[in-house]
Design a protein around this motif. Structure first.
Motif, PDB file in Angstrom:
ATOM      1  N   PHE A   9       0.825  -1.216   0.000  1.00 46.44           N
ATOM      2  CA  PHE A   9       0.000   0.000   0.000  1.00 46.44           C
ATOM      3  C   PHE A   9       0.856   1.261   0.000  1.00 46.44           C
ATOM      4  O   PHE A   9       0.484   2.268  -0.624  1.00 46.44           O
ATOM      5  CB  PHE A   9      -0.957  -0.010   1.194  1.00 46.44           C
ATOM      6  CG  PHE A   9      -2.193  -0.821   0.964  1.00 46.44           C
ATOM      7  CD1 PHE A   9      -3.312  -0.258   0.379  1.00 46.44           C
ATOM      8  CD2 PHE A   9      -2.233  -2.170   1.306  1.00 46.44           C
ATOM      9  CE1 PHE A   9      -4.445  -1.010   0.153  1.00 46.44           C
ATOM     10  CE2 PHE A   9      -3.373  -2.933   1.087  1.00 46.44           C
ATOM     11  CZ  PHE A   9      -4.486  -2.348   0.503  1.00 46.44           C
ATOM     12  N   ALA A  63      -8.751  -1.038 -14.324  1.00 45.42           N
ATOM     13  CA  ALA A  63      -8.252  -1.763 -13.148  1.00 45.42           C
ATOM     14  C   ALA A  63      -8.447  -3.266 -13.318  1.00 45.42           C
ATOM     15  O   ALA A  63      -7.587  -4.064 -12.921  1.00 45.42           O
ATOM     16  CB  ALA A  63      -8.966  -1.266 -11.890  1.00 45.42           C
ATOM     17  N   SER A  67      -5.422  -5.960 -13.318  1.00 43.64           N
ATOM     18  CA  SER A  67      -5.445  -6.929 -12.221  1.00 43.64           C
ATOM     19  C   SER A  67      -5.644  -8.372 -12.672  1.00 43.64           C
ATOM     20  O   SER A  67      -5.310  -9.295 -11.923  1.00 43.64           O
ATOM     21  CB  SER A  67      -6.554  -6.565 -11.231  1.00 43.64           C
ATOM     22  OG  SER A  67      -7.828  -6.636 -11.850  1.00 43.64           O
ATOM     23  N   VAL A 195      -3.298   0.736  -8.532  1.00 41.15           N
ATOM     24  CA  VAL A 195      -4.070  -0.147  -7.650  1.00 41.15           C
ATOM     25  C   VAL A 195      -4.416  -1.494  -8.279  1.00 41.15           C
ATOM     26  O   VAL A 195      -4.865  -2.403  -7.571  1.00 41.15           O
ATOM     27  CB  VAL A 195      -5.372   0.545  -7.188  1.00 41.15           C
ATOM     28  CG1 VAL A 195      -5.039   1.817  -6.419  1.00 41.15           C
ATOM     29  CG2 VAL A 195      -6.290   0.863  -8.362  1.00 41.15           C
ATOM     30  N   LEU A 198      -2.926  -4.546  -6.579  1.00 43.02           N
ATOM     31  CA  LEU A 198      -3.514  -4.768  -5.252  1.00 43.02           C
ATOM     32  C   LEU A 198      -4.892  -5.416  -5.374  1.00 43.02           C
ATOM     33  O   LEU A 198      -5.242  -6.313  -4.595  1.00 43.02           O
ATOM     34  CB  LEU A 198      -3.645  -3.438  -4.498  1.00 43.02           C
ATOM     35  CG  LEU A 198      -2.369  -2.642  -4.239  1.00 43.02           C
ATOM     36  CD1 LEU A 198      -2.686  -1.393  -3.433  1.00 43.02           C
ATOM     37  CD2 LEU A 198      -1.332  -3.488  -3.512  1.00 43.02           C
ATOM     38  N   VAL A 199      -5.673  -4.964  -6.362  1.00 46.05           N
ATOM     39  CA  VAL A 199      -7.000  -5.537  -6.579  1.00 46.05           C
ATOM     40  C   VAL A 199      -6.875  -7.004  -6.991  1.00 46.05           C
ATOM     41  O   VAL A 199      -7.630  -7.866  -6.542  1.00 46.05           O
ATOM     42  CB  VAL A 199      -7.769  -4.737  -7.650  1.00 46.05           C
ATOM     43  CG1 VAL A 199      -9.083  -5.426  -8.005  1.00 46.05           C
ATOM     44  CG2 VAL A 199      -8.038  -3.320  -7.155  1.00 46.05           C
ATOM     45  N   ILE A 204      -7.504  -5.665  -1.590  1.00 42.60           N
ATOM     46  CA  ILE A 204      -8.471  -4.575  -1.549  1.00 42.60           C
ATOM     47  C   ILE A 204      -9.502  -4.830  -2.641  1.00 42.60           C
ATOM     48  O   ILE A 204      -9.170  -5.400  -3.704  1.00 42.60           O
ATOM     49  CB  ILE A 204      -7.762  -3.210  -1.755  1.00 42.60           C
ATOM     50  CG1 ILE A 204      -8.705  -2.047  -1.450  1.00 42.60           C
ATOM     51  CG2 ILE A 204      -7.196  -3.099  -3.154  1.00 42.60           C
ATOM     52  CD1 ILE A 204      -7.998  -0.698  -1.423  1.00 42.60           C
ATOM     53  N   GLN A 208     -12.969  -0.180  -3.522  1.00 42.42           N
ATOM     54  CA  GLN A 208     -12.075   0.443  -2.539  1.00 42.42           C
ATOM     55  C   GLN A 208     -10.753   0.856  -3.186  1.00 42.42           C
ATOM     56  O   GLN A 208     -10.209   1.917  -2.871  1.00 42.42           O
ATOM     57  CB  GLN A 208     -11.811  -0.528  -1.389  1.00 42.42           C
ATOM     58  CG  GLN A 208     -13.014  -0.802  -0.511  1.00 42.42           C
ATOM     59  CD  GLN A 208     -12.757  -1.922   0.492  1.00 42.42           C
ATOM     60  OE1 GLN A 208     -11.883  -2.770   0.292  1.00 42.42           O
ATOM     61  NE2 GLN A 208     -13.507  -1.928   1.588  1.00 42.42           N
ATOM     62  N   GLY A 209     -10.247   0.023  -4.088  1.00 42.43           N
ATOM     63  CA  GLY A 209      -9.003   0.339  -4.773  1.00 42.43           C
ATOM     64  C   GLY A 209      -9.113   1.599  -5.614  1.00 42.43           C
ATOM     65  O   GLY A 209      -8.189   2.425  -5.651  1.00 42.43           O
ATOM     66  N   GLY A 213      -6.832   4.745  -4.938  1.00 45.00           N
ATOM     67  CA  GLY A 213      -5.956   5.257  -5.986  1.00 45.00           C
ATOM     68  C   GLY A 213      -6.361   6.642  -6.439  1.00 45.00           C
ATOM     69  O   GLY A 213      -5.500   7.508  -6.665  1.00 45.00           O
TER      70      GLY A 213
END
Length: 359
Positions: A9, A63, A67, A195, A198-199, A204, A208-209, A213
């Protein structure tokens, strides 16, 4: 594990702020350079608000691509996410030190692909589509800007009989609106770069991501984007307000379209292509435009490969042992140091020559 998540993060937030400072803030460069927005602080706030709004309205498709549509999301672990994000950040840091204008989107895609190659799993059909659109969309921007520029050139003499002072009232407003729309498009497209990994790991959620971001990209634009805004504002002072509206509008339209398709796209290359098209409509093709095109092609080639190699090396090195990773990092640092040293020597030689102390 908790330490690894915290590091992920931290890197993602740092990366997001750099995206805001480097790319998002530039979206108001045309409006600021033309004088439609005289305050730098106001221009940066408009950019920041637009970026956050764009991220929340439509940042999820890109995203999803970052991801899980370039490499399988089942491959993404917190450890791999850290490597991908760290590689992208390192690539941009080294590029900034060397003065190379690498693209954030292309660096991120290259980093993800590097991880996929190291682990022998890449969705090549999706990657080919992304790369093809990296070429097609800037070319389209150039063509649309050329057509718009020709229309402006033809119509301008016909408006000379009207009171141009009326136009001076609404043109700055339109220029600010198109710049804001360009910032929205940047938020839709670029937030995913920070992000997406992370996703993909599940650390996350997607919603939320995007909020996470979007906040840090907007923060980076507002707090750190002043220098980029000044630079871009000075570069485009030769454009009229009508041309500036056309360039910002074309860039925003194409990037929003790419975002809805889930394509991570370098906004700066789209805008630069539109500026080239406008210049060609006004003055024809020149050697300066040729140099810009050559630089864009080099950036297009170098950006993804640069981060791809770093990620590949870190994944392969990290999969063996600590000493292998140290060796890989040492190679990159030695390469960067050698290039930096060569530049310093060349700069010193130029300085001596200019001061009369050289050959």
């Amino acid at each position: 594990m908790m330490m690894l998540i915290c590091v992920s993060f931290l890197i993602a937030s740092f990366f997001a702020m750099n995206i805001g400072a480097g790319g998002a803030a530039a979206t108001m460069g045309v409006a600021y350079g033309a004088g439609a927005v005289r305050s730098r602080k106001v221009a940066l706030w408009i950019s920041g608000v637009g970026v956050f709004l764009g991220a929340t309205l439509g940042g999820d498709e890109v995203a999803k691509t970052i991801s899980g549509e370039i490499i399988p999301d089942s491959m993404l672990t917190p450890h791999l996410a850290v490597i991908i994000l760290a590689s992208a950040c390192t690539s941009l840091f080294i590029a900034n030190r060397l003065g190379l204008p690498l693209s954030t989107s292309e660096v991120t895609v290259g980093s993800v692909v590097g991880a996929g190659i190291a682990l022998h799993n890449v969705f090549w059909s999706n990657l080919v589509l992304i790369v093809a659109l990296w070429i097609l969309i800037p070319v389209t921007a150039c063509g649309l800007a050329w057509i718009t520029g020709r229309v402006i050139a033809v119509m301008k003499p016909r408006f000379e009989h009207f009171h141009w002072w009326k136009g001076k009232r609404w043109l700055p407003i339109l220029l600010v609106l198109t710049g804001f729309l360009e910032a929205v498009s940047a938020g839709m497209n670029n937030v995913a770069n920070a992000v997406g990994p992370l996703v993909g790991t599940g650390m996350i959620s997607l919603s939320q991501g995007i909020l996470f971001g979007g906040f840090f990209v907007a923060l980076g634009s507002i707090l750190l984007g002043g220098r980029v805004l000044e630079t871009n504002g000075k570069r485009i002072t030769h454009l009229s307000m009508v041309e500036g509206c056309a360039i910002s509008g074309i860039g925003a339209f194409l990037v929003i379209g790419a975002s809805l398709m889930g394509i991570p796209l370098p906004l700066t290359q789209v805008t630069s292509s539109a500026i080239i098209g406008t210049g060609m409509a006004r003055e024809g093709f020149s050697w300066k435009q040729k140099l810009v095109i050559e630089q864009m092609l080099k950036v297009w080639l170098v950006s993804p490969l640069f981060s791809l190699v770093i990620t590949y090396g870190l994944v392969k090195g990290g999969m063996k042992d600590f000493y292998s990773m140290v060796a890989v990092i040492s190679v990159f640092l030695a390469t960067w140091g050698s290039i930096s040293l060569m530049q310093s020597v060349q700069k010193e030689k130029r300085s001596l020559h200019e001061d009369g102390g050289g050959i």
